[in-house]
Design a protein around this motif. Structure first.
Motif, PDB file in Angstrom:
ATOM      1  N   THR A 102      15.356  19.236  19.548  1.00 30.19           N
ATOM      2  CA  THR A 102      14.763  20.542  19.849  1.00 30.19           C
ATOM      3  C   THR A 102      15.507  21.635  19.089  1.00 30.19           C
ATOM      4  O   THR A 102      16.731  21.608  18.983  1.00 30.19           O
ATOM      5  N   VAL A 103      14.758  22.583  18.567  1.00 34.04           N
ATOM      6  CA  VAL A 103      15.297  23.735  17.855  1.00 34.04           C
ATOM      7  C   VAL A 103      15.001  24.975  18.682  1.00 34.04           C
ATOM      8  O   VAL A 103      13.933  25.090  19.295  1.00 34.04           O
ATOM      9  N   PHE A 104      15.942  25.900  18.681  1.00 29.41           N
ATOM     10  CA  PHE A 104      15.825  27.113  19.492  1.00 29.41           C
ATOM     11  C   PHE A 104      15.844  28.356  18.607  1.00 29.41           C
ATOM     12  O   PHE A 104      16.436  28.353  17.524  1.00 29.41           O
ATOM     13  N   LEU A 105      15.236  29.393  19.101  1.00 29.27           N
ATOM     14  CA  LEU A 105      15.339  30.711  18.487  1.00 29.27           C
ATOM     15  C   LEU A 105      15.744  31.685  19.587  1.00 29.27           C
ATOM     16  O   LEU A 105      14.952  31.971  20.492  1.00 29.27           O
ATOM     17  N   GLN A 106      16.980  32.140  19.529  1.00 26.44           N
ATOM     18  CA  GLN A 106      17.483  33.110  20.494  1.00 26.44           C
ATOM     19  C   GLN A 106      17.269  34.502  19.938  1.00 26.44           C
ATOM     20  O   GLN A 106      17.717  34.802  18.828  1.00 26.44           O
ATOM     21  N   MET A 107      16.593  35.335  20.696  1.00 25.49           N
ATOM     22  CA  MET A 107      16.302  36.704  20.267  1.00 25.49           C
ATOM     23  C   MET A 107      16.925  37.678  21.270  1.00 25.49           C
ATOM     24  O   MET A 107      16.727  37.521  22.476  1.00 25.49           O
ATOM     25  N   ILE A 108      17.661  38.628  20.760  1.00 22.24           N
ATOM     26  CA  ILE A 108      18.297  39.626  21.624  1.00 22.24           C
ATOM     27  C   ILE A 108      17.907  41.027  21.182  1.00 22.24           C
ATOM     28  O   ILE A 108      17.344  41.205  20.094  1.00 22.24           O
ATOM     29  N   MET A 109      18.187  42.003  22.037  1.00 19.66           N
ATOM     30  CA  MET A 109      17.893  43.415  21.735  1.00 19.66           C
ATOM     31  C   MET A 109      16.492  43.552  21.150  1.00 19.66           C
ATOM     32  O   MET A 109      16.292  44.172  20.106  1.00 19.66           O
ATOM     33  N   MET A 110      15.547  42.995  21.837  1.00 25.56           N
ATOM     34  CA  MET A 110      14.203  42.913  21.303  1.00 25.56           C
ATOM     35  C   MET A 110      13.526  44.272  21.273  1.00 25.56           C
ATOM     36  O   MET A 110      13.790  45.157  22.104  1.00 25.56           O
ATOM     37  N   LYS A 111      12.612  44.396  20.291  1.00 25.57           N
ATOM     38  CA  LYS A 111      11.916  45.645  20.045  1.00 25.57           C
ATOM     39  C   LYS A 111      10.407  45.417  20.122  1.00 25.57           C
ATOM     40  O   LYS A 111       9.948  44.287  19.900  1.00 25.57           O
ATOM     41  N   PRO A 112       9.642  46.445  20.376  1.00 21.48           N
ATOM     42  CA  PRO A 112       8.179  46.272  20.399  1.00 21.48           C
ATOM     43  C   PRO A 112       7.630  45.666  19.103  1.00 21.48           C
ATOM     44  O   PRO A 112       6.654  44.898  19.150  1.00 21.48           O
ATOM     45  N   GLU A 113       8.270  45.959  17.989  1.00 21.23           N
ATOM     46  CA  GLU A 113       7.789  45.397  16.718  1.00 21.23           C
ATOM     47  C   GLU A 113       8.066  43.901  16.581  1.00 21.23           C
ATOM     48  O   GLU A 113       7.627  43.271  15.610  1.00 21.23           O
ATOM     49  N   ASP A 114       8.780  43.310  17.532  1.00 19.37           N
ATOM     50  CA  ASP A 114       8.950  41.859  17.553  1.00 19.37           C
ATOM     51  C   ASP A 114       7.746  41.157  18.173  1.00 19.37           C
ATOM     52  O   ASP A 114       7.688  39.919  18.176  1.00 19.37           O
ATOM     53  N   THR A 115       6.832  41.914  18.710  1.00 19.53           N
ATOM     54  CA  THR A 115       5.627  41.341  19.312  1.00 19.53           C
ATOM     55  C   THR A 115       4.824  40.579  18.258  1.00 19.53           C
ATOM     56  O   THR A 115       4.478  41.131  17.217  1.00 19.53           O
ATOM     57  N   ALA A 116       4.560  39.310  18.539  1.00 23.02           N
ATOM     58  CA  ALA A 116       3.865  38.453  17.574  1.00 23.02           C
ATOM     59  C   ALA A 116       3.654  37.087  18.206  1.00 23.02           C
ATOM     60  O   ALA A 116       4.215  36.778  19.263  1.00 23.02           O
ATOM     61  N   VAL A 117       2.863  36.265  17.519  1.00 23.93           N
ATOM     62  CA  VAL A 117       2.831  34.833  17.830  1.00 23.93           C
ATOM     63  C   VAL A 117       3.921  34.184  16.992  1.00 23.93           C
ATOM     64  O   VAL A 117       3.986  34.397  15.768  1.00 23.93           O
ATOM     65  N   TYR A 118       4.758  33.412  17.663  1.00 20.61           N
ATOM     66  CA  TYR A 118       5.870  32.753  16.989  1.00 20.61           C
ATOM     67  C   TYR A 118       5.559  31.273  16.824  1.00 20.61           C
ATOM     68  O   TYR A 118       5.128  30.606  17.772  1.00 20.61           O
ATOM     69  N   GLN A 139      10.917  43.087  28.203  1.00 21.37           N
ATOM     70  CA  GLN A 139      11.077  44.528  28.020  1.00 21.37           C
ATOM     71  C   GLN A 139      11.901  44.823  26.769  1.00 21.37           C
ATOM     72  O   GLN A 139      12.734  44.006  26.354  1.00 21.37           O
ATOM     73  N   PRO A 140      11.697  45.983  26.184  1.00 19.35           N
ATOM     74  CA  PRO A 140      12.545  46.371  25.043  1.00 19.35           C
ATOM     75  C   PRO A 140      14.016  46.312  25.418  1.00 19.35           C
ATOM     76  O   PRO A 140      14.413  46.734  26.511  1.00 19.35           O
ATOM     77  N   GLY A 141      14.804  45.764  24.515  1.00 17.41           N
ATOM     78  CA  GLY A 141      16.223  45.569  24.780  1.00 17.41           C
ATOM     79  C   GLY A 141      16.555  44.239  25.425  1.00 17.41           C
ATOM     80  O   GLY A 141      17.733  43.863  25.509  1.00 17.41           O
ATOM     81  N   GLY A 142      15.546  43.516  25.847  1.00 15.33           N
ATOM     82  CA  GLY A 142      15.754  42.239  26.518  1.00 15.33           C
ATOM     83  C   GLY A 142      15.936  41.095  25.545  1.00 15.33           C
ATOM     84  O   GLY A 142      15.952  41.270  24.319  1.00 15.33           O
ATOM     85  N   SER A 143      16.087  39.903  26.121  1.00 10.84           N
ATOM     86  CA  SER A 143      16.325  38.685  25.340  1.00 10.84           C
ATOM     87  C   SER A 143      15.306  37.616  25.705  1.00 10.84           C
ATOM     88  O   SER A 143      14.746  37.621  26.809  1.00 10.84           O
ATOM     89  N   GLN A 195       3.103  33.098  22.251  1.00 14.24           N
ATOM     90  CA  GLN A 195       2.996  34.561  22.194  1.00 14.24           C
ATOM     91  C   GLN A 195       4.247  35.197  22.769  1.00 14.24           C
ATOM     92  O   GLN A 195       4.712  34.834  23.867  1.00 14.24           O
ATOM     93  N   VAL A 196       4.775  36.167  22.039  1.00 15.41           N
ATOM     94  CA  VAL A 196       5.898  36.991  22.506  1.00 15.41           C
ATOM     95  C   VAL A 196       5.440  38.441  22.490  1.00 15.41           C
ATOM     96  O   VAL A 196       4.980  38.935  21.457  1.00 15.41           O
ATOM     97  N   THR A 197       5.564  39.095  23.636  1.00  6.15           N
ATOM     98  CA  THR A 197       5.171  40.492  23.752  1.00  6.15           C
ATOM     99  C   THR A 197       6.355  41.288  24.268  1.00  6.15           C
ATOM    100  O   THR A 197       6.927  40.947  25.319  1.00  6.15           O
ATOM    101  N   VAL A 198       6.717  42.316  23.518  1.00  4.81           N
ATOM    102  CA  VAL A 198       7.830  43.183  23.917  1.00  4.81           C
ATOM    103  C   VAL A 198       7.233  44.527  24.312  1.00  4.81           C
ATOM    104  O   VAL A 198       6.720  45.271  23.474  1.00  4.81           O
ATOM    105  N   SER A 199       7.291  44.822  25.587  1.00  2.52           N
ATOM    106  CA  SER A 199       6.651  46.032  26.097  1.00  2.52           C
ATOM    107  C   SER A 199       7.248  46.396  27.448  1.00  2.52           C
ATOM    108  O   SER A 199       7.657  45.527  28.218  1.00  2.52           O
ATOM    109  N   SER A 200       7.284  47.695  27.710  1.00  2.94           N
ATOM    110  CA  SER A 200       7.739  48.160  29.020  1.00  2.94           C
ATOM    111  C   SER A 200       6.558  48.341  29.961  1.00  2.94           C
ATOM    112  O   SER A 200       6.731  48.721  31.120  1.00  2.94           O
TER     113      SER A 200
END
Length: 122
Positions: A74-90, A13-17, A117-122
């Motif tokens: 292993t390498v990590f990518l921590q994403m916080i306060m996510m937005k719909p525009e972060d939706t993409a294939v990573y 969800q938007p705002g999530g991690s 796939q990362v999808t940011v949506s409510s």
């Protein structure tokens, strides 16, 4: 043979991690620069973060942090306060490059994972 496998994508969800993982085999992280990239539908692939062989990290997004676990290779990518525009294939990518520098141009990376796939949506 160097291989990369991403995991951890999904719906948030938007705002999530979310934390993505990139498991690397075939070479030690201390011999590699690793980059995280993303590509949204209809857009060019863009670099979001990278970490050098020496462990220096860089992010183009203040909400994203790259880190690594050398013991787990292993390498990590921590994403916080996510937005719909972060939706993409990573994607994570690797290049055999020693030192403190890591590139953020996808043209510099010859080895790629399959993407998650990362999808940011409510």
């Amino acid at each position: 043979q160097l291989q990369l496998v991403e995991s951890g994508g999904g719906l948030v969800q938007p705002g999530g991690s979310l934390r993505l993982s990139c498991a690397v085999s075939g070479s030690s992280l201390t011999d590699l620069a690793i980059g995280w990239f993303r590509q949204a539908p209809g857009k060019e692939r863009e670099g979001v973060a990278c970490i050098s062989a020496d462990g220096n990290d860089f992010s183009t997004k203040g909400r994203f942090t790259i880190s690594r676990d050398n013991a787990k290779n292993t390498v990590f990518l921590q994403m916080i306060m996510m937005k719909p525009e972060d939706t993409a294939v990573y994607y994570c990518a690797a290049v055999q490059m020693l030192g403190v520098y890591c590139p953020l141009s996808d043209r510099e990376y010859p080895y790629w994972g399959q993407g998650t796939q990362v999808t940011v949506s409510s």
